[in-house]
Design an enzyme around this catalytic site. Structure first.
Site, PDB file in Angstrom:
ATOM      1  N   ARG A 256       0.778  -1.282   0.044  1.00 12.58           N
ATOM      2  CA  ARG A 256      -0.057   0.036   0.185  1.00 12.58           C
ATOM      3  C   ARG A 256       0.792   1.225  -0.022  1.00 12.58           C
ATOM      4  O   ARG A 256       2.014   1.340   0.689  1.00 12.58           O
ATOM      5  CB  ARG A 256      -0.765  -0.139   1.243  1.00 12.58           C
ATOM      6  CG  ARG A 256      -2.150  -1.202   1.284  1.00 12.58           C
ATOM      7  CD  ARG A 256      -2.962  -1.137   2.565  1.00 12.58           C
ATOM      8  NE  ARG A 256      -1.976  -0.922   3.569  1.00 12.58           N
ATOM      9  CZ  ARG A 256      -1.752   0.060   4.464  1.00 12.58           C
ATOM     10  NH1 ARG A 256      -2.172   1.158   4.020  1.00 12.58           N
ATOM     11  NH2 ARG A 256      -0.920  -0.206   5.543  1.00 12.58           N
TER      12      ARG A 256
ATOM     13  N   LYS B 131      -8.208  -2.194   1.695  1.00 10.54           N
ATOM     14  CA  LYS B 131      -8.030  -1.291   2.843  1.00 10.54           C
ATOM     15  C   LYS B 131      -8.723  -0.095   2.701  1.00 10.54           C
ATOM     16  O   LYS B 131      -9.028   0.520   3.477  1.00 10.54           O
ATOM     17  CB  LYS B 131      -6.404  -1.243   3.040  1.00 10.54           C
ATOM     18  CG  LYS B 131      -5.887  -2.466   3.423  1.00 10.54           C
ATOM     19  CD  LYS B 131      -6.495  -3.093   4.791  1.00 10.54           C
ATOM     20  CE  LYS B 131      -5.871  -4.241   5.279  1.00 10.54           C
ATOM     21  NZ  LYS B 131      -6.321  -4.605   6.420  1.00 10.54           N
TER      22      LYS B 131
ATOM     23  N   SER C  17      -0.709  -6.323   9.834  1.00  7.53           N
ATOM     24  CA  SER C  17      -0.515  -7.313   8.791  1.00  7.53           C
ATOM     25  C   SER C  17       1.052  -8.185   9.161  1.00  7.53           C
ATOM     26  O   SER C  17       1.937  -7.640   9.459  1.00  7.53           O
ATOM     27  CB  SER C  17      -0.149  -6.698   7.315  1.00  7.53           C
ATOM     28  OG  SER C  17      -1.252  -6.121   6.969  1.00  7.53           O
TER      29      SER C  17
ATOM     30  N   LYS D 161      -2.552 -13.307  12.051  1.00  8.23           N
ATOM     31  CA  LYS D 161      -4.061 -13.157  11.929  1.00  8.23           C
ATOM     32  C   LYS D 161      -4.620 -14.264  11.016  1.00  8.23           C
ATOM     33  O   LYS D 161      -5.552 -15.158  11.303  1.00  8.23           O
ATOM     34  CB  LYS D 161      -4.741 -12.023  11.512  1.00  8.23           C
ATOM     35  CG  LYS D 161      -4.552 -10.867  12.619  1.00  8.23           C
ATOM     36  CD  LYS D 161      -5.318  -9.644  12.225  1.00  8.23           C
ATOM     37  CE  LYS D 161      -5.215  -9.176  10.634  1.00  8.23           C
ATOM     38  NZ  LYS D 161      -3.896  -8.705  10.414  1.00  8.23           N
ATOM     39  N   THR D 162      -4.214 -14.344   9.842  1.00  5.06           N
ATOM     40  CA  THR D 162      -4.775 -15.253   8.697  1.00  5.06           C
ATOM     41  C   THR D 162      -4.371 -16.672   9.208  1.00  5.06           C
ATOM     42  O   THR D 162      -5.163 -17.673   9.064  1.00  5.06           O
ATOM     43  CB  THR D 162      -4.253 -15.246   7.342  1.00  5.06           C
ATOM     44  OG1 THR D 162      -4.697 -13.575   6.833  1.00  5.06           O
ATOM     45  CG2 THR D 162      -4.765 -15.914   6.211  1.00  5.06           C
TER      46      THR D 162
ATOM     47  N   ASP E 176      -9.219 -10.864   8.491  1.00  5.48           N
ATOM     48  CA  ASP E 176      -8.775  -9.460   8.688  1.00  5.48           C
ATOM     49  C   ASP E 176      -9.494  -8.473   9.010  1.00  5.48           C
ATOM     50  O   ASP E 176      -9.021  -7.467   9.727  1.00  5.48           O
ATOM     51  CB  ASP E 176      -8.078  -9.220   7.321  1.00  5.48           C
ATOM     52  CG  ASP E 176      -7.347  -8.018   7.212  1.00  5.48           C
ATOM     53  OD1 ASP E 176      -6.114  -7.818   7.924  1.00  5.48           O
ATOM     54  OD2 ASP E 176      -7.425  -7.058   6.293  1.00  5.48           O
TER      55      ASP E 176
ATOM     56  N   ARG F  94       1.347 -12.085  -2.054  1.00  3.18           N
ATOM     57  CA  ARG F  94      -0.148 -12.241  -1.580  1.00  3.18           C
ATOM     58  C   ARG F  94      -0.625 -13.185  -2.337  1.00  3.18           C
ATOM     59  O   ARG F  94      -0.615 -13.454  -3.450  1.00  3.18           O
ATOM     60  CB  ARG F  94      -0.542 -10.658  -1.476  1.00  3.18           C
ATOM     61  CG  ARG F  94      -0.105  -9.869  -0.618  1.00  3.18           C
ATOM     62  CD  ARG F  94      -0.794  -9.948   0.938  1.00  3.18           C
ATOM     63  NE  ARG F  94      -0.295  -9.192   1.875  1.00  3.18           N
ATOM     64  CZ  ARG F  94      -0.597  -9.170   3.078  1.00  3.18           C
ATOM     65  NH1 ARG F  94      -1.579 -10.006   3.375  1.00  3.18           N
ATOM     66  NH2 ARG F  94      -0.045  -8.442   3.943  1.00  3.18           N
TER      67      ARG F  94
END
Length: 680
Positions: A202, A346, A383, A387-388, A402, A475
């Site tokens: 990003r 996002k 990130s 979490k994933t 997320d 990703r």
């Protein structure tokens, strides 16, 4: 642009009796192979090769003998009538429940209600108020100058991306390179997409909101969400639209939603130059959410124009790209080389973080799952903190990885997909993600081909997931349905456990800590972790960061707004809280080792099961954290991080250094003024 035929082409009338609807006569129009229902019908058109399904009665009490009292528009249906979108395969019967009695579209009657199926040229669905009219009114996009591809199937978007998506893929390269590729299993597997080299993450410093006076005091302005002059933004938006109109190119349009729960979900219309981004929107965002009140008044539109390069001097931007949110008109503009797919998700998460607090709901940068006893858990984290990985637990049902909302009824997913990091993926430890790599309607981002091999000859399982030559931030986007155990509706009741994830690169925080309410509020608003290489442009190695609410760049309201909501909901639900460190042990980054996923899962599972609620504990002298002395499946000596360092003096020095960073952050951010107790 594909469209319905005009009324001038209508050449005859057909009167049809509907089985099961006594004395109900309905007139349809036939034109150039189309069967167009009168206004008493809900019209559906399915864009499939040579098939179109149309015509279903929506009110069994309606009686019409002709259309003399109704106006048929050029698109074949009165604008006042509602149109729902369906997709069926050739020859397939189809039924679906809407907001009226059961209706269906099929080649045979379904429960007394019939639909017509006709052989036609490929067509595209036109909503209640045609999307191109909406885009003309909202943005000024000229449908006579543009070719729209509306709500294409995933297979169609896959092919379009390979055929049409062009831009820069490497430093010094041109802007007409192919950006999307297939593997050896073609559309049965992932689309491989390469971003602009300046957009492998990003573009946080190029992310803004139009600073209109009526929203200026509500927004939390910061370096990664800055003010954009409204007048310059409006000129920029017009300039980008004029560019598209003059280009006479394709735009891909996807109508989806943000949010699974109709109490807060909003319609979301993606409009962009790349089919890959349209496919990403289709993968990542919910579809067919019913029960939203006044949906047209809530719709957000994101315009994505990666081929339009900004001029900072002319446009008031920082660089040749900008992501700008317009809260007043419900528009997001992504312009210039900012084609990292994560920018789309996002941006819309930032929108939801602005909207949900006004409903009394908490939007969370978190994952969530639920155990067999209905014991749901929320896992906060930046990130790269896990979490994933941790939410994809084979022994628990998955909710999301997320973006989660906590409402008065419980928790639910804001999205409909996952966006996992692929770098150094351990396929044995991550079987769900590994299996999804061979599934259709998925996107692999910035993973290079093997040396000497071309992508079209590679099976996706052959991809070298350790290759960081393009970026550390490789990703993978895949739908929730790729997970074997998704909780029905991706929702659950109020969480029994809140987990704050951190990846401590200093190697001094305990692997797990038990938090009271004051601890939880402190660490939530502090949001300590280490930025992991690649998730943002310019980050090439981990460094300490303090990101309020574990997602400061996306938090468009002040941290106190979210902290107060979290405190309220934790108190009402009597939720336990833990701090789980997925970072380094036995030394800092470069010396120590990353926490093993086996140990992390054992610690988390014990906490979720309540097995740590009453164990003996000791207090960390630097951070005041409550550390359990034992945990099933984990060696006791790793629970106190000091025990894992050979050089105890080096540990003490590193711990004091990080402690002082916590204290400095607390003072500089004014966290005491938010009512947060200084526990470190």
């Amino acid at each position: 642009m594909r469209r319905y035929p005009s009324t001038a082409k209508m050449n005859k009338f057909r009167t049809t009796a509907i089985p099961g609807c006594a004395a109900l006569l309905l007139t349809t129009y036939s034109c150039a192979g189309f069967i167009i229902p009168p206004p008493a019908f809900r019209s559906t058109v399915v864009r499939q090769p040579n098939r179109m399904a149309v015509g279903t009665c929506i009110d069994s009490s309606t009686s019409l003998s002709d259309s003399s009292s109704n106006t048929v528009s050029p698109f074949g249906i009165d604008d006042k009538n509602k149109v729902d979108l369906l997709k069926v395969k050739k020859g397939q019967s189809y039924s679906k429940r809407f907001d009226a009695p059961l209706v269906g579209v099929a080649s045979v009657p379904i429960e007394g209600i019939v639909g017509k199926v006709a052989e036609v040229a490929p067509a595209v669905t036109v909503p209640k108020r045609s999307f191109d009219t909406d885009l003309q009114d909202l943005l000024g996009l000229d449908s006579n100058s543009l070719q729209y591809e509306y709500n294409l199937t995933t297979a169609e978007l896959f092919q379009e991306a390979i055929k049409c998506d062009r831009g820069r893929t490497y430093e010094g390269g041109g802007y007409h390179d192919q950006k999307a590729y297939a593997t050896s299993i073609r559309s049965r597997g992932p689309l491989i997409f390469y971003t602009d080299p300046d957009a492998t993450g990003r573009r946080v410093k190029d992310t803004f909101a139009a600073a209109y006076p009526d929203i200026e005091d509500k927004v939390w302005w910061k370096s990664d969400f800055s003010k954009y002059d409204p007048e310059k933004y409006e000129k920029l938006l017009r300039r980008a639209v004029d560019y598209l109109n003059k280009k006479h190119g394709k735009l891909y349009v996807e109508d989806v939603f943000v949010g699974r729960d109709p109490s807060f979900a909003i319609p979301f219309r993606f409009v962009g130059e790349y089919a890959t981004h349209a496919l990403f929107a289709k993968i990542m965002f919910p579809k067919n959410i019913e029960g939203i009140q006044n949906p047209d008044e809530k719709r957000w539109t994101l315009l994505n124009v990666p081929s339009f390069l900004l001029d900072p001097q002319r446009d008031g931007s920082r660089s040749d790209a900008a992501v700008i949110v317009d809260f007043r008109r419900r528009i997001a503009l992504v312009a210039g080389p900012a084609d990292y797919c994560g920018s789309i998700k996002k941006t819309m998460f930032t929108v939801m973080n602005y909207l949900l607090p006004d409903l009394g709901y908490l939007s969370m940068h978190s994952a969530a799952n639920v155990g067999e006893k209905g014991d749901s858990a929320v896992l906060f984290g930046l990130s790269g903190t896990g979490k994933t990985t941790l939410s994809a637990d084979p022994d628990r049902q998955f909710i999301g990885d997320d973006e989660i909302a906590w409402t008065d009824a419980g928790i639910s997913n804001i999205e409909d997909g996952c966006y996992a990091k692929l770098i150094d993926l351990d396929k044995k430890a991550e079987p769900v993600i590994a299996a999804a790599l061979s599934m259709p309607a998925t996107i692999v981002e910035n993973v290079p081909p093997l040396p000497g091999r071309i992508l079209s000859d590679l099976d996706p399982q052959e991809l070298d997931l350790a290759d960081s030559s393009i970026t550390e931030n490789t990703r993978f986007a895949y739908g929730l349905e790729c997970n074997p155990q998704v909780m029905e509706g991706a929702k659950a009741g109020h969480p029994k456990t809140v987990v704050l994830l951190t990846a401590d690169a200093f190697g001094v925080l305990p692997p797990i800590s038990l938090l009271d309410k004051d601890d939880a509020m402190y660490h939530f608003v502090t949001g300590y972790s280490s930025k992991i290489a690649g998730t943002e442009v310019g980050v090439t190695e981990p460094k300490a960061t303090f990101s309020a609410c574990f997602g400061a760049p996306f938090m468009s309201r002040f941290p106190s707004v979210y902290a107060n909501l979290l405190a309220k909901k934790i108190g009402e639900a009597n939720t336990r809280c833990i701090l789980l460190n997925t970072g380094w042990s036995g030394g800092a980054y470069g010396t120590g080792k990353r926490m093993s996923i086996r140990h992390t899962r054992a610690l988390l599972n014990s906490a979720l099961a309540g097995e740590l609620d009453n164990v003996d504990t000791e207090k960390d002298p630097n951070f005041g954290l409550c550390m359990p002395k034992s945990c099933p499946g984990v060696l006791d000596n790793i629970l106190n991080p000091r025990n894992t360092w050979d050089d105890k003096e080096a540990y003490d020095k590193a711990a004091r250094k990080l402690r002082d960073m916590f204290r400095t952050n607390f003072r500089e951010k004014g966290l005491k003024d938010l009512g947060i107790k200084e526990v470190v």
